[in-house]
Design an enzyme around this catalytic site. Sequence first.
Site, PDB file in Angstrom:
ATOM      1  N   HIS A 124     -13.757  16.736  26.114  1.00 51.82           N
ATOM      2  CA  HIS A 124     -14.944  15.596  26.431  1.00 51.82           C
ATOM      3  C   HIS A 124     -14.570  14.822  27.505  1.00 51.82           C
ATOM      4  CE1 HIS A 124     -12.571  13.422  23.237  1.00 51.82           C
ATOM      5  NE2 HIS A 124     -13.078  12.491  24.015  1.00 51.82           N
ATOM      6  N   ASP A 154     -12.006  21.463  21.684  1.00 48.77           N
ATOM      7  CA  ASP A 154     -11.919  20.122  22.487  1.00 48.77           C
ATOM      8  C   ASP A 154     -10.517  20.147  23.520  1.00 48.77           C
ATOM      9  OD1 ASP A 154     -13.123  17.960  23.662  1.00 48.77           O
ATOM     10  OD2 ASP A 154     -12.789  16.662  21.924  1.00 48.77           O
ATOM     11  N   SER A 229      -8.402   9.220  24.308  1.00 44.19           N
ATOM     12  CA  SER A 229      -8.656  10.784  24.060  1.00 44.19           C
ATOM     13  C   SER A 229      -7.891  11.384  25.082  1.00 44.19           C
ATOM     14  CB  SER A 229     -10.138  10.824  24.229  1.00 44.19           C
ATOM     15  OG  SER A 229     -11.085  10.402  23.286  1.00 44.19           O
TER      16      SER A 229
END
Length: 458
Positions: A124, A154, A229
Amino acid sequence: MKKAFSFLGMAILGGALTLGGYKMLFNEQVVIERTVQNPIETVQTNYNPNYKSTGSVEMSTDFTVAADKTVHAVVHVKNTAIRTQTNQLDLFFGRGNGQRQYEQVGTGSGVIISADGYIVTNNHVIEGASALEITLNNKKKYKAELIGRDTANDIALLKIDTDIDLPYVPFANSDNIKIGEWVLAVGNPYNLTSTVTAGIISAKGRDLEGNRNIESFIQTDAAVNPGNSGGALVNARGELIGINTAISSKTGSFIGYSFAVPSNIAKKIIDDILEFGTVQEAVLGIRFLPAEDNKVEGVRIADVEENQGAANAGLQKDDIIVKINSVKISKFSELRGQLTAKRPGESVTITVERDGELLMKNVKLTKRIKAISAPALGWELKELSKEEKKLRKINKGIKIIKDTKYGLSNYIITKINDKEVDNAQETAAILNKLYNSRYSNNIIELINLDGERERIRF
């Protein structure tokens, strides 16, 4: 009598002198110092240290070594995407119905995993990117190439080209981490580069509600915020145990819990991308009912698929899986996490409880074949394995693995209008086309659950 008093006086005088001397010599507080050699002894195991405390010396935790090892190997990832916006009609100036393009920039973190410039991050973080830029901790910038990605877990793999060896973070075995173990989260929250936060592992095998894919997160209380992230979750020795991925928050900022993809899963995905170009998903060949997850400690098998690894190894319906290799399994998310880190063709030792007895079975994992949808008929189709064709004594055929309309689940399609079928994608296209055509005398030949041949018209 005088002689007796004389002796008594001498005794009293002697006692007074002794007491006075003791007071002068020893009245100060006595402090005993002991030097303990090597008060904390570290015993190296595979990836996890066991700490043995000597005496009553208090243990302390120092993260400076781990931070120094990792902070230079965690990078800033800049994602530039080109977006298109349709202009609305302007009633005053007569403009509108046109389109304009603009740049949208997103940022995150990444982890260098090899000296030659391979970087792992979240999918992402790089989603929709038209250009990717990596900034190292020393402020040097590089263009990055997307090597491959896995949307389900992911994870994405990037590559930068440099003429020097880069610092990198080695992988640890995430199966060996313990609840309560100290960890560091390293990343770039809010574009604040080289940020390190500490916490402990709060839970393993965590399944987040609403997440249909990743079902085996590491949960920590190390502070993770937007921009973290794709960053590193490392143990106290600076080894990679996870890729920071998500936080649980209604505000978008850290409120006490964060989640990471285990390093074993991330490494397996990266290896698959480099070797095959896509992720190879391994399965046991069992069916599982989510409602059973809260009733037993382990995973109860709802059914076994014929000619798959579980059935071939002798696993049965209602067996409870309690261990895979040496890892204890208490819920489905833990089993899913273990399988996600394995490849088709690998063998695993499954321990099951059957009628109060523990049994160990060696199971060879098989490759998951993704179902092809034929929505016109409400079917999901899958190609048959060589073993299934041999068992049914056919050369070609497509299996209906799900039927929401006619109750034909697990039937085998052999022919459509006298033409044999053996490719799920082509079969789905033929069925959808025929169903939507005006011609209404189509014939599908099938093999039912009893091995008998049937024909249906539509």
